[in-house]
Scaffold this motif. Sequence first.
Motif, PDB file in Angstrom:
ATOM      1  N   ARG A  65       3.602   6.178   8.076  1.00 26.78           N
ATOM      2  CA  ARG A  65       4.189   5.486   6.929  1.00 26.78           C
ATOM      3  C   ARG A  65       3.175   4.484   6.355  1.00 26.78           C
ATOM      4  O   ARG A  65       3.370   3.262   6.417  1.00 26.78           O
ATOM      5  CB  ARG A  65       5.480   4.763   7.336  1.00 26.78           C
ATOM      6  CG  ARG A  65       6.574   5.737   7.774  1.00 26.78           C
ATOM      7  CD  ARG A  65       7.896   5.038   7.959  1.00 26.78           C
ATOM      8  NE  ARG A  65       8.956   5.968   8.273  1.00 26.78           N
ATOM      9  CZ  ARG A  65      10.239   5.643   8.416  1.00 26.78           C
ATOM     10  NH1 ARG A  65      10.605   4.382   8.272  1.00 26.78           N
ATOM     11  NH2 ARG A  65      11.148   6.556   8.698  1.00 26.78           N
ATOM     12  N   GLU A  67       2.609   3.554   3.552  1.00 23.74           N
ATOM     13  CA  GLU A  67       3.071   2.756   2.415  1.00 23.74           C
ATOM     14  C   GLU A  67       3.721   1.443   2.837  1.00 23.74           C
ATOM     15  O   GLU A  67       3.953   0.563   1.991  1.00 23.74           O
ATOM     16  CB  GLU A  67       4.072   3.575   1.581  1.00 23.74           C
ATOM     17  CG  GLU A  67       5.450   3.752   2.194  1.00 23.74           C
ATOM     18  CD  GLU A  67       5.517   4.833   3.267  1.00 23.74           C
ATOM     19  OE1 GLU A  67       6.618   5.036   3.835  1.00 23.74           O
ATOM     20  OE2 GLU A  67       4.472   5.479   3.547  1.00 23.74           O
ATOM     21  N   ARG A  68       4.001   1.277   4.126  1.00 26.73           N
ATOM     22  CA  ARG A  68       4.631   0.047   4.588  1.00 26.73           C
ATOM     23  C   ARG A  68       3.700  -1.157   4.417  1.00 26.73           C
ATOM     24  O   ARG A  68       2.486  -1.003   4.293  1.00 26.73           O
ATOM     25  CB  ARG A  68       5.073   0.201   6.040  1.00 26.73           C
ATOM     26  CG  ARG A  68       6.381   0.969   6.187  1.00 26.73           C
ATOM     27  CD  ARG A  68       6.892   0.984   7.604  1.00 26.73           C
ATOM     28  NE  ARG A  68       8.267   1.461   7.659  1.00 26.73           N
ATOM     29  CZ  ARG A  68       8.959   1.657   8.777  1.00 26.73           C
ATOM     30  NH1 ARG A  68       8.377   1.422   9.947  1.00 26.73           N
ATOM     31  NH2 ARG A  68      10.202   2.085   8.738  1.00 26.73           N
ATOM     32  N   SER A  72      -0.537  -0.809   4.512  1.00 27.62           N
ATOM     33  CA  SER A  72      -1.027  -0.764   3.129  1.00 27.62           C
ATOM     34  C   SER A  72      -1.913  -1.951   2.791  1.00 27.62           C
ATOM     35  O   SER A  72      -2.541  -1.982   1.727  1.00 27.62           O
ATOM     36  CB  SER A  72       0.160  -0.727   2.158  1.00 27.62           C
ATOM     37  OG  SER A  72       0.874  -1.953   2.185  1.00 27.62           O
TER      38      SER A  72
END
Length: 287
Positions: A65, A67-68, A72
């Motif tokens: 993930r 995008e967390r 990021s």
Amino acid sequence: MRVGDLVELTRAPAAFSIPGDAWSGAAHAAVSGRGWAMPLASTCLYWSGMAFNDWCDRHVDAEERPERPIPSGRVSPDTALAVAAGLGAAGLGIAALVGGRSAVAVGVPLALMVAVYDAAAKDAAVGPLAMASTRGLDVLLGAHASPASAWQPALAMTAHTAGLTWLSRGEVHGTRPEVAGAVTAGTLAVAAATAHAAFHDPHAGRLARASGVGLSAAYAVVVGRAQARAAQQPTADAARAATRTGIGGFSLLQGAWLARRGRLVAAATVVGAGPAYRALSRRWSPT
């Protein structure tokens, strides 16, 4: 760090599922006065756990993930850890202020279980039970002066959370039909037990009993239907959707237990938070 990054780090929208825990506990323990402010402590502890969760998962999230906030680069690991520690301390401080020593006696184990789950138990076989215990303890935090009196709503929240956590393990790679099916069956069992308790409560008025049964049925339909879809199509998207719905479903279950005790205004407030949760979760993921 922007406000939006903090909201995402702490899964702020999911906090709408928190107040009903402490309130349902307080209703069953006949807590009055400052005890009704206990959700402030619960919310801080919940947000603390979410921030600590992302700190613990920062290396895994870098792959699964990205995008967390932490992978990021929008939130540094040190900042996330500081947020978690600060919110945890605030939660315990508020619990002490609102409920005194009896609240601290429940709040400290709650904070420890949150940390244990995030740091060690999450991927273990007992992970769902460890996570579930935190929601049960959250109910008992509301009933801190007489926790044994709130064992029924505490057990209901524990069972719901265990199923929710078990199903959420399939959010990235998908779940299994038998897992989603078992969770669905558990949801229906919790709904039935809650409705039975409301209908047969000799101290509840007619409106309280009817509201408790009705909200139990709504919980079964809303949450059970999403979980049944995941059983039919056990994809990651279906597991995520069922998990989000399950988080929102806390309000219906909590409302049922509050209504049973005649706390109809509190029940309406908790259930009314559902639309706000759904609106915010479209922008910031609650999982």
